[in-house]
Design a protein around this motif. Structure first.
Motif, PDB file in Angstrom:
ATOM      1  N   GLN A 193      61.614  56.943   9.551  1.00  0.00           N
ATOM      2  CA  GLN A 193      60.393  56.262   9.985  1.00  0.00           C
ATOM      3  C   GLN A 193      59.147  56.845   9.335  1.00  0.00           C
ATOM      4  N   HIS A 194      59.287  57.416   8.150  1.00  0.00           N
ATOM      5  CA  HIS A 194      58.122  57.965   7.456  1.00  0.00           C
ATOM      6  C   HIS A 194      57.147  56.858   7.062  1.00  0.00           C
ATOM      7  N   GLY A 195      57.633  55.662   6.859  1.00  0.00           N
ATOM      8  CA  GLY A 195      56.745  54.557   6.535  1.00  0.00           C
ATOM      9  C   GLY A 195      56.284  53.830   7.790  1.00  0.00           C
ATOM     10  N   LEU A 196      56.991  52.768   8.132  1.00  0.00           N
ATOM     11  CA  LEU A 196      56.646  51.955   9.303  1.00  0.00           C
ATOM     12  C   LEU A 196      57.559  52.333  10.453  1.00  0.00           C
ATOM     13  N   TRP A 197      56.963  52.572  11.615  1.00  0.00           N
ATOM     14  CA  TRP A 197      57.759  52.906  12.787  1.00  0.00           C
ATOM     15  C   TRP A 197      58.628  51.722  13.192  1.00  0.00           C
ATOM     16  N   PHE A 198      59.791  52.027  13.733  1.00  0.00           N
ATOM     17  CA  PHE A 198      60.711  50.972  14.150  1.00  0.00           C
ATOM     18  C   PHE A 198      60.185  50.194  15.350  1.00  0.00           C
ATOM     19  N   GLY A 199      59.256  50.768  16.101  1.00  0.00           N
ATOM     20  CA  GLY A 199      58.647  50.019  17.198  1.00  0.00           C
ATOM     21  C   GLY A 199      57.902  48.793  16.719  1.00  0.00           C
ATOM     22  N   VAL A 200      57.440  48.834  15.462  1.00  0.00           N
ATOM     23  CA  VAL A 200      56.760  47.685  14.858  1.00  0.00           C
ATOM     24  C   VAL A 200      57.742  46.861  14.036  1.00  0.00           C
ATOM     25  N   ALA A 201      58.539  47.524  13.208  1.00  0.00           N
ATOM     26  CA  ALA A 201      59.478  46.806  12.345  1.00  0.00           C
ATOM     27  C   ALA A 201      60.569  46.107  13.154  1.00  0.00           C
ATOM     28  N   LEU A 202      60.987  46.709  14.256  1.00  0.00           N
ATOM     29  CA  LEU A 202      62.042  46.137  15.113  1.00  0.00           C
ATOM     30  C   LEU A 202      61.461  45.863  16.493  1.00  0.00           C
ATOM     31  N   PHE A 203      60.387  45.127  16.535  1.00  0.00           N
ATOM     32  CA  PHE A 203      59.658  44.936  17.796  1.00  0.00           C
ATOM     33  C   PHE A 203      60.503  44.308  18.902  1.00  0.00           C
ATOM     34  N   PRO A 204      61.314  43.258  18.637  1.00  0.00           N
ATOM     35  CA  PRO A 204      62.161  42.728  19.730  1.00  0.00           C
ATOM     36  C   PRO A 204      63.105  43.764  20.315  1.00  0.00           C
ATOM     37  N   ALA A 205      63.710  44.597  19.474  1.00  0.00           N
ATOM     38  CA  ALA A 205      64.590  45.648  19.978  1.00  0.00           C
ATOM     39  C   ALA A 205      63.802  46.669  20.791  1.00  0.00           C
ATOM     40  N   PHE A 206      62.586  46.951  20.370  1.00  0.00           N
ATOM     41  CA  PHE A 206      61.737  47.904  21.107  1.00  0.00           C
ATOM     42  C   PHE A 206      61.417  47.382  22.499  1.00  0.00           C
ATOM     43  N   VAL A 207      61.074  46.104  22.601  1.00  0.00           N
ATOM     44  CA  VAL A 207      60.764  45.519  23.921  1.00  0.00           C
ATOM     45  C   VAL A 207      61.998  45.544  24.815  1.00  0.00           C
ATOM     46  N   ILE A 208      63.160  45.205  24.263  1.00  0.00           N
ATOM     47  CA  ILE A 208      64.398  45.220  25.050  1.00  0.00           C
ATOM     48  C   ILE A 208      64.706  46.637  25.523  1.00  0.00           C
ATOM     49  N   TYR A 209      64.481  47.614  24.659  1.00  0.00           N
ATOM     50  CA  TYR A 209      64.739  49.001  25.061  1.00  0.00           C
ATOM     51  C   TYR A 209      63.798  49.422  26.193  1.00  0.00           C
ATOM     52  N   VAL A 210      62.545  49.039  26.120  1.00  0.00           N
ATOM     53  CA  VAL A 210      61.574  49.428  27.154  1.00  0.00           C
ATOM     54  C   VAL A 210      61.980  48.850  28.506  1.00  0.00           C
ATOM     55  N   VAL A 211      62.366  47.569  28.525  1.00  0.00           N
ATOM     56  CA  VAL A 211      62.793  46.963  29.793  1.00  0.00           C
ATOM     57  C   VAL A 211      64.081  47.618  30.286  1.00  0.00           C
ATOM     58  N   SER A 212      65.000  47.889  29.365  1.00  0.00           N
ATOM     59  CA  SER A 212      66.285  48.472  29.757  1.00  0.00           C
ATOM     60  C   SER A 212      66.131  49.893  30.286  1.00  0.00           C
ATOM     61  N   MET A 213      65.200  50.663  29.729  1.00  0.00           N
ATOM     62  CA  MET A 213      65.061  52.048  30.189  1.00  0.00           C
ATOM     63  C   MET A 213      64.496  52.090  31.608  1.00  0.00           C
ATOM     64  N   VAL A 214      63.679  51.104  31.983  1.00  0.00           N
ATOM     65  CA  VAL A 214      63.197  51.053  33.366  1.00  0.00           C
ATOM     66  C   VAL A 214      64.343  50.711  34.307  1.00  0.00           C
ATOM     67  N   GLY A 215      65.208  49.760  33.905  1.00  0.00           N
ATOM     68  CA  GLY A 215      66.356  49.435  34.737  1.00  0.00           C
ATOM     69  C   GLY A 215      67.392  50.538  34.765  1.00  0.00           C
ATOM     70  N   GLU A 216      67.537  51.253  33.656  1.00  0.00           N
ATOM     71  CA  GLU A 216      68.529  52.330  33.576  1.00  0.00           C
ATOM     72  C   GLU A 216      68.193  53.483  34.507  1.00  0.00           C
ATOM     73  N   THR A 217      66.912  53.738  34.720  1.00  0.00           N
ATOM     74  CA  THR A 217      66.483  54.876  35.533  1.00  0.00           C
ATOM     75  C   THR A 217      66.218  54.501  36.992  1.00  0.00           C
ATOM     76  N   ASN A 218      66.548  53.285  37.386  1.00  0.00           N
ATOM     77  CA  ASN A 218      66.375  52.847  38.787  1.00  0.00           C
ATOM     78  C   ASN A 218      64.923  52.951  39.249  1.00  0.00           C
ATOM     79  N   ARG A 219      64.002  52.623  38.367  1.00  0.00           N
ATOM     80  CA  ARG A 219      62.587  52.709  38.711  1.00  0.00           C
ATOM     81  C   ARG A 219      62.041  51.339  39.047  1.00  0.00           C
ATOM     82  N   ALA A 220      60.984  51.319  39.865  1.00  0.00           N
ATOM     83  CA  ALA A 220      60.326  50.061  40.208  1.00  0.00           C
ATOM     84  C   ALA A 220      59.820  49.401  38.931  1.00  0.00           C
ATOM     85  N   PRO A 221      59.929  48.066  38.820  1.00  0.00           N
ATOM     86  CA  PRO A 221      60.369  47.101  39.854  1.00  0.00           C
ATOM     87  C   PRO A 221      61.881  46.878  39.895  1.00  0.00           C
TER      88      PRO A 221
END
Length: 430
Positions: A193-221
């Motif tokens: 990721q020395h060039g473009l971060w994967f959060g930008v280059a793989l934005f759909p995967a980044f959003v899915i990971y963010v939602v999944s990590m909230v569900g994985e940790t049993n956090r609200a909502p």
């Protein structure tokens, strides 16, 4: 020397020092996160947070840590004693394992010894973190079962279904990163990721990971295993004293692990953000500076956890499972296919390009066929008046009173005769 060679050359005292650092980092960060969550959510909800013990309530987590060991421990008679005691340990131990493969920084010198700010860089570091987070759910499931009461059991079952659902979505989001770096090593992923971060280059995967990590940790909502409104306190209802604290700490350390994982996979890991990385010939990516950027990114992810908890209401269980199975998993699969086609586009010939275009057309037709038919939103609804009550139709007809049969008339006459006789008897007594 490469990262693996530097780590293999670490003396035993340096390895023990790194282990101690990871242990203290997890505990201290969990305590700070608990304090920050109480303060921030207090501000969001226009109420004071902890402000009595120490300045700004900073000593409140320490006071709670001193108080909890002296609390009375109550174990239900119906509990399976051995499993009941092992469950908190199974929930806490895997979280520490997940931090052991995280790269906190680049090459530094510690007491004259050149090393990397990482305990161990395994070729399958990504799988180690996923496996550790998966094993952690055993502690929750066994805690619910071993308590011997209904509400903890329901919370444990919910947690099992929740982790299975969102572990799949999280794993599929990480597949996109692996396809880009061709490596399962977290160190190699950061270097990619020395060039473009994967959060930008793989934005759909980044959003899915963010939602999944909230569900994985049993956090609200998504805190369905701990739904206070229907399960009292969920899987740890029957736990008290230090066993409850272990579950509490395990949840926050698990948040730290998935936050560090997200920062490593999608936010450049320990590398400085883009404008800062250009200053003074990449000076802020050398020495101990990368560790500062890594901790800042983990803190930003933890703030996101707190922000979401103070903002969104709890999902219904059917909505929660629908989000995981009907949205996150299919979108992840489609994105992986698209990413694979894009990566292989240059090596495809004319025939391969035509096959890819045909596949895309078939996929588009399938998506169009899955769109539900448009329905009249007023169909099947009862019109409401201004007061919010249903309005009867204008042509409403009240059915006429049916004519009685001969038997019904004779039964009604007998009932009237009996009632009249009983009334005359009451009058005579009075």
């Amino acid at each position: 020397m490469s990262r693996a060679e530097l780590l293999a050359d670490d003396p035993i005292w340096l390895i023990l020092l790194k282990v101690l650092f990871i242990f203290l980092f997890a505990l201290l960060t969990a305590m700070i996160t608990v304090w920050a969550e109480r303060r921030l959510i207090g501000r969001m909800q226009n109420r004071p947070g902890p402000n009595r013990v120490g300045p700004f309530g900073l000593l409140q987590p320490i006071a709670d840590a001193i108080k909890m060991p002296f609390k009375e421990e109550i174990i239900p008679r119906t509990a399976d004693k051995v499993t009941y005691r092992i469950a908190p340990v199974l929930a806490l131990a895997p979280t520490m394992i997940g931090l052991s493969v995280m790269p906190f920084g680049g090459q530094v010198s510690i007491f004259g010894e050149q090393t990397v700010l990482q305990l161990v860089d395994l070729p399958v570091g990504v799988l180690v973190v996923l496996a550790a987070s998966s094993v952690g759910v055993y502690g929750i499931v066994l805690a619910g079962w071993s308590s011997g009461t209904p509400y903890p059991l329901l919370g444990g079952l919910r947690s099992a279904a929740q982790v299975i659902s969102y572990e799949i979505a999280m794993g599929l989001s990480i597949v996109a990163v692996i396809l880009q770096t061709h490596s399962l090593s977290l160190g190699d992923i950061v270097d990619g990721q020395h060039g473009l971060w994967f959060g930008v280059a793989l934005f759909p995967a980044f959003v899915i990971y963010v939602v999944s990590m909230v569900g994985e940790t049993n956090r609200a909502p998504f805190d369905l295993p701990e739904g206070e409104s229907e399960l009292v306190a969920g899987f740890h209802t029957e736990y008290s004293s230090m066993k409850f604290v272990i579950f509490y700490i395990a949840e926050y350390i698990n948040m730290i692990v998935v936050s560090a994982m997200g920062a490593t996979l999608f936010l450049g890991g320990y590398m400085a953000p883009w404008p800062i990385s250009l200053i003074n010939d990449n000076y802020f990516n050398t020495g101990w500076w990368p560790m500062l950027w890594f901790i800042a990114k983990v803190g930003l992810a933890l703030f996101f956890f707190i922000w979401v908890r103070g903002t969104l209401p709890r999902y219904r269980y059917d909505q929660f499972m629908k989000l995981g199975w009907k949205f996150l998993v299919p979108i992840s699969l489609v994105f992986i296919v698209v990413l694979t086609v894009i990566n292989a586009w240059d090596s495809l010939g004319t025939t391969g390009i035509l096959i890819s275009v045909g596949f895309g057309i078939l996929l588009l037709i399938a998506l169009v066929m899955m769109i539900p038919d448009r329905r009249d939103p007023r169909a099947g609804r009862v019109p409401l008046s201004g007061g919010g009550y249903p309005v009867p139709p204008i042509d409403l007809q009240i059915p006429s009173k049916p004519r009685r049969t001969k038997q019904a008339r004779s039964r009604a006459g007998r009932r009237q005769t009996v009632a009249a006789g009983a009334k005359e008897g009451d009058d005579g007594v009075s």
